[in-house]
Design a protein around this motif. Structure first.
Motif, PDB file in Angstrom:
ATOM      1  N   LEU A 190       1.104  -0.748   0.082  1.00  0.00           N
ATOM      2  CA  LEU A 190      -0.154  -0.171  -0.215  1.00  0.00           C
ATOM      3  C   LEU A 190       0.972   1.619  -0.024  1.00  0.00           C
ATOM      4  N   SER A 191       0.157   1.900  -0.755  1.00  0.00           N
ATOM      5  CA  SER A 191       1.633   3.303  -1.043  1.00  0.00           C
ATOM      6  C   SER A 191       0.584   4.602  -1.733  1.00  0.00           C
ATOM      7  N   VAL A 192       1.370   5.612  -0.440  1.00  0.00           N
ATOM      8  CA  VAL A 192       0.556   7.035  -0.410  1.00  0.00           C
ATOM      9  C   VAL A 192       1.357   8.092  -1.595  1.00  0.00           C
ATOM     10  N   THR A 193       1.501   8.520  -2.632  1.00  0.00           N
ATOM     11  CA  THR A 193       2.046   9.153  -3.867  1.00  0.00           C
ATOM     12  C   THR A 193       1.778  10.609  -3.860  1.00  0.00           C
ATOM     13  N   GLY A 194       2.602  11.182  -4.261  1.00  0.00           N
ATOM     14  CA  GLY A 194       2.457  12.866  -4.430  1.00  0.00           C
ATOM     15  C   GLY A 194       3.369  12.972  -5.149  1.00  0.00           C
ATOM     16  N   THR A 195       3.391  14.613  -5.589  1.00  0.00           N
ATOM     17  CA  THR A 195       4.422  15.297  -6.309  1.00  0.00           C
ATOM     18  C   THR A 195       5.490  15.707  -5.111  1.00  0.00           C
ATOM     19  N   THR A 196       6.522  15.974  -5.428  1.00  0.00           N
ATOM     20  CA  THR A 196       8.169  17.436  -5.461  1.00  0.00           C
ATOM     21  C   THR A 196       7.467  18.706  -5.074  1.00  0.00           C
ATOM     22  N   ARG A 197       6.799  18.745  -6.243  1.00  0.00           N
ATOM     23  CA  ARG A 197       5.979  20.438  -5.527  1.00  0.00           C
ATOM     24  C   ARG A 197       5.094  20.151  -4.566  1.00  0.00           C
ATOM     25  N   ARG A 198       4.485  19.613  -4.463  1.00  0.00           N
ATOM     26  CA  ARG A 198       3.854  20.073  -2.656  1.00  0.00           C
ATOM     27  C   ARG A 198       3.778  18.471  -1.725  1.00  0.00           C
ATOM     28  N   THR A 199       4.880  18.016  -1.756  1.00  0.00           N
ATOM     29  CA  THR A 199       5.054  17.553  -0.889  1.00  0.00           C
ATOM     30  C   THR A 199       6.413  17.050  -0.545  1.00  0.00           C
ATOM     31  N   ASN A 200       7.426  16.786   0.439  1.00  0.00           N
ATOM     32  CA  ASN A 200       8.553  15.729   0.293  1.00  0.00           C
ATOM     33  C   ASN A 200       8.482  14.024   1.107  1.00  0.00           C
ATOM     34  N   LEU A 201       9.515  13.695   1.316  1.00  0.00           N
ATOM     35  CA  LEU A 201       9.785  12.835   2.254  1.00  0.00           C
ATOM     36  C   LEU A 201       9.693  12.798   3.653  1.00  0.00           C
ATOM     37  N   ASP A 202       9.667  13.222   4.309  1.00  0.00           N
ATOM     38  CA  ASP A 202       9.581  13.671   5.437  1.00  0.00           C
ATOM     39  C   ASP A 202       7.752  13.831   5.878  1.00  0.00           C
ATOM     40  N   ALA A 203       7.533  14.909   5.204  1.00  0.00           N
ATOM     41  CA  ALA A 203       5.925  14.397   5.159  1.00  0.00           C
ATOM     42  C   ALA A 203       5.148  13.221   4.814  1.00  0.00           C
ATOM     43  N   LEU A 204       6.146  12.175   3.242  1.00  0.00           N
ATOM     44  CA  LEU A 204       5.269  11.126   3.521  1.00  0.00           C
ATOM     45  C   LEU A 204       5.785  10.269   4.405  1.00  0.00           C
ATOM     46  N   ARG A 205       6.686  10.569   5.260  1.00  0.00           N
ATOM     47  CA  ARG A 205       7.383  10.075   6.311  1.00  0.00           C
ATOM     48  C   ARG A 205       6.441   9.435   7.550  1.00  0.00           C
ATOM     49  N   ASN A 206       6.096  10.497   7.453  1.00  0.00           N
ATOM     50  CA  ASN A 206       5.118  10.846   8.813  1.00  0.00           C
ATOM     51  C   ASN A 206       3.334  10.145   8.669  1.00  0.00           C
ATOM     52  N   LEU A 207       3.235   9.668   7.338  1.00  0.00           N
ATOM     53  CA  LEU A 207       2.079   8.738   7.308  1.00  0.00           C
ATOM     54  C   LEU A 207       2.351   7.896   7.405  1.00  0.00           C
ATOM     55  N   GLY A 208       3.693   7.255   7.570  1.00  0.00           N
ATOM     56  CA  GLY A 208       4.456   5.668   8.182  1.00  0.00           C
ATOM     57  C   GLY A 208       3.059   5.380   8.567  1.00  0.00           C
ATOM     58  N   PRO A 209       2.426   5.743   9.986  1.00  0.00           N
ATOM     59  CA  PRO A 209       1.677   4.769  10.975  1.00  0.00           C
ATOM     60  C   PRO A 209       0.588   4.274  10.644  1.00  0.00           C
ATOM     61  N   ARG A 210       0.267   6.088   9.840  1.00  0.00           N
ATOM     62  CA  ARG A 210      -1.525   5.635   9.513  1.00  0.00           C
ATOM     63  C   ARG A 210      -0.756   4.255   8.176  1.00  0.00           C
ATOM     64  N   LEU A 211       0.122   4.576   6.997  1.00  0.00           N
ATOM     65  CA  LEU A 211      -0.143   3.518   6.455  1.00  0.00           C
ATOM     66  C   LEU A 211       0.247   1.972   6.928  1.00  0.00           C
ATOM     67  N   LYS A 212       0.901   1.954   8.593  1.00  0.00           N
ATOM     68  CA  LYS A 212       0.555   0.973   8.870  1.00  0.00           C
ATOM     69  C   LYS A 212      -0.498   0.094   9.176  1.00  0.00           C
ATOM     70  N   GLN A 213      -0.907   1.075   9.535  1.00  0.00           N
ATOM     71  CA  GLN A 213      -2.328   0.800  10.786  1.00  0.00           C
ATOM     72  C   GLN A 213      -3.629   0.013   9.504  1.00  0.00           C
ATOM     73  N   ALA A 214      -3.659   1.387   8.506  1.00  0.00           N
ATOM     74  CA  ALA A 214      -4.233   0.327   7.364  1.00  0.00           C
ATOM     75  C   ALA A 214      -3.855  -1.045   6.239  1.00  0.00           C
ATOM     76  N   ALA A 215      -2.204  -0.870   6.160  1.00  0.00           N
ATOM     77  CA  ALA A 215      -1.803  -2.471   5.593  1.00  0.00           C
ATOM     78  C   ALA A 215      -2.364  -3.848   7.109  1.00  0.00           C
ATOM     79  N   ALA A 216      -1.910  -3.439   8.180  1.00  0.00           N
ATOM     80  CA  ALA A 216      -2.575  -4.694   9.433  1.00  0.00           C
ATOM     81  C   ALA A 216      -3.725  -4.673   9.116  1.00  0.00           C
ATOM     82  N   ALA A 217      -4.876  -3.551   8.527  1.00  0.00           N
ATOM     83  CA  ALA A 217      -6.774  -3.520   8.675  1.00  0.00           C
ATOM     84  C   ALA A 217      -6.773  -5.171   7.696  1.00  0.00           C
TER      85      ALA A 217
END
Length: 279
Positions: free
Chosen positions: A220-247
């Motif tokens: 499962l992934s969340v994808t964005g463009t470099t003009r509106r997000t960055n890797l640090d912001a995406l990393r912050n979504l990690g816990p939510r992504l892991k929760q969704a993947a576990a479900a």
């Protein structure tokens, strides 16, 4: 390695013809097929005619072209409903997309490549390679690396041997050696990133969807463009992504191995018979 190379006989050769025709992305004439095929003309023609007769190919007599047939559409729908994670994960994918506002991908491994089985576009959609039903490389995508990282070692080595190592961007891994160092980090953190490795300007964070034996069912992934997000912001979504993947993994386990109404029980003669579990 193709089905023909694995010596899968007539069925393998027929499927390779289907793959070839599908790869053009448009109706194709027999002459084009023949020019790109290593089969003798008579053999290729026989396979094409058989596939057409079976509804696996569709022939357009005016243009004299062949295209994937409607029977494949029915089979594809059945495979999507019965073999992909998409129906099970739909609600979780929807929720994640609504929360993040970014593009969400659901993928599975298909012969060492990434098969995108579902996708939700961002609120402000951006054109990118990935689409549901499309196949992409595993070694330079977030979802691909997330799944590769959790393959058992023999399967991982087989999958790595099937990667093309094409250099899409300057950030693309060029060999199994460099990728394996990152796969070790992914196993440690449980997060995978696409750092503009497949497409310039496209970044993502991904997590594997693991079953109870810690084998990857998908990613499962969340994808964005470099003009509106960055890797640090995406990393912050990690816990939510892991929760969704576990479900998704929990729901998939129930879906793949449902409790049935018939359970085998031993009889006095040592044989097994079936009785209703609610009897």
């Amino acid at each position: 390695m193709t089905s023909v190379e694995r010596n899968d006989g007539t069925v393998g050769k027929a499927l390779s013809v289907l793959d070839q025709i599908a790869s053009y992305g448009r109706p194709v004439r027999f002459g084009e097929l023949l020019a790109d095929s290593d089969m003798p003309k008579a053999t290729l023609y026989r396979f094409v005619q058989t596939l057409t007769n079976q509804g696996m190919l569709q022939y357009e007599p005016e243009r004299q072209t062949y295209a994937p047939g409607l029977r494949l559409v029915r089979l594809a729908h059945a495979a999507w409903a019965q073999s992909s994670l998409a129906p099970v994960a739909r609600l979780h994918v929807d929720a994640l997309s609504a929360e993040t506002g970014e593009t969400v991908h659901l993928a599975q491994l298909d012969h060492a490549q990434v098969l995108y089985v579902d996708k939700r576009n961002a609120r402000d959609p951006v054109e990118m390679f990935s689409q549901a039903g499309k196949v992409g490389p595993a070694y330079c995508t977030g979802v691909g690396k997330a799944m590769l990282a959790f393959l058992p070692e023999p399967e991982l080595q087989t999958a790595l041997a099937q990667q093309s190592w094409h250099q899409f961007t300057s950030a693309t891994h060029g060999s199994a050696v460099s990728l394996q160092r990152e796969l070790a980090e992914i196993r440690e953190e449980g997060l995978s990133f696409d750092r503009e490795e497949h497409e310039i300007g496209i970044v993502c964070v991904a997590v594997p969807i693991l079953n109870s034996q810690s084998r990857p069912l998908g990613a499962l992934s969340v994808t964005g463009t470099t003009r509106r997000t960055n890797l640090d912001a995406l990393r912050n979504l990690g816990p939510r992504l892991k929760q969704a993947a576990a479900a998704i993994a929990r729901d998939a386990e129930s879906w793949l191995f449902p409790r049935t109404s018939a359970q085998p029980t031993p009889q006095n003669n040592g044989e097994m018979s079936h009785v209703r579990s609610d009897a």
